[in-house]
Enzyme design. Sequence first.
Site, PDB file in Angstrom:
ATOM      1  CD  GLU A  53     -65.651  38.438 -79.250  1.00  0.00           C
ATOM      2  OE1 GLU A  53     -65.469  38.132 -78.169  1.00  0.00           O
ATOM      3  OE2 GLU A  53     -65.974  39.806 -79.442  1.00  0.00           O
TER       4      GLU A  53
ATOM      5  CG  HIS B  70     -63.133  43.673 -78.139  1.00  0.00           C
ATOM      6  ND1 HIS B  70     -62.743  43.211 -79.346  1.00  0.00           N
ATOM      7  CD2 HIS B  70     -63.768  42.940 -77.363  1.00  0.00           C
ATOM      8  CE1 HIS B  70     -63.444  41.940 -79.366  1.00  0.00           C
ATOM      9  NE2 HIS B  70     -63.917  41.596 -78.192  1.00  0.00           N
TER      10      HIS B  70
ATOM     11  CG  HIS C 106     -62.174  39.662 -74.515  1.00  0.00           C
ATOM     12  ND1 HIS C 106     -62.030  38.547 -75.276  1.00  0.00           N
ATOM     13  CD2 HIS C 106     -63.412  40.246 -74.874  1.00  0.00           C
ATOM     14  CE1 HIS C 106     -62.870  38.439 -76.417  1.00  0.00           C
ATOM     15  NE2 HIS C 106     -63.761  39.370 -76.082  1.00  0.00           N
ATOM     16  CD  GLU C 107     -65.200  42.914 -73.604  1.00  0.00           C
ATOM     17  OE1 GLU C 107     -65.470  43.826 -74.498  1.00  0.00           O
ATOM     18  OE2 GLU C 107     -65.881  41.756 -73.368  1.00  0.00           O
TER      19      GLU C 107
END
Length: 298
Positions: free
Chosen positions: A227, A147, A143-144
């Site tokens: 998100e 980003h 997930h990070e």
Amino acid sequence: MLYQQIARNKRKTALIMVLFVVILTLVGAGLGYLFSNRPWMGIIIALAGSLIYLLIMWQNPANMIMSLNHAQEIQEADNPELWHIVEDMAMVARVPMPRVYIIPDPSPNAFATGRDPNHSAVAVTEGILQLMNREELEGVLGHELSHVRNYDILLSTIAVVLVGVISFISGMASRYIWFAGGSRDSDDDRDSNAFEMIFKVVAIVFVLILGPLSASLAQMALSRNREYLADASSVELTRNPQGLISALRKIENSQPMKQADRSSAGLYIENPFHNHGLSHLFDTHPPTEDRIKRLEQM
């Protein structure tokens, strides 16, 4: 379904960024009208101010944000397992290896920051390392790093700049109206017609209230949308939605963080303070259950 979600979220992000520019332009025009009856002058000031602020923020945003959150940089020897997971996920995401940080906080959470993939950093809390297995850590770090790959770290910096400039303009206009009475001189008031007075009232309301409020709402909407996109992109990298689902549930059920900086709340994978508004309009993150439902559909 996965690629449709990614495409839809990218379209929403583009619309939100356009909305940001429109709000900034209108606030600048209102400022120019109130100060000099020249809307175009206010627009130039607003755009130039945004550019200067962005150049200042561009220098080294990662170091500043890591310092605000009490994060400590580590090397491979300090935590080989974490380092190798970050390394593996960076390789899958096809981004350079980011700098790795650990936050001394027992609550599980993580975030990524920087100005672009070549100048990025990820931070995880001690709590996330203690509570999560490798599958869950891969989901979180996927997930990070999504980003980073999707340039969300750049978008969040731009959003902070635009909101900051709009707030500054609003404050400057408020002081002008307070000290100058909201008019240029008494002759103008005597000569102004009804339409001019209406325009002046509209400009004051937008610059002081609607502009900053709209910018904050757009910033929160951008954060929530990115998100969702990072969740979908994490599944694209790991091919395993269950890891991220399990991680989100653990984070949701944890205690609020003590070391997190409130201005950085939108960067974390989940709100570190666990405070959600009733309408969700001012939430930095989507409801966890909504995120999990989307992940379960992938």
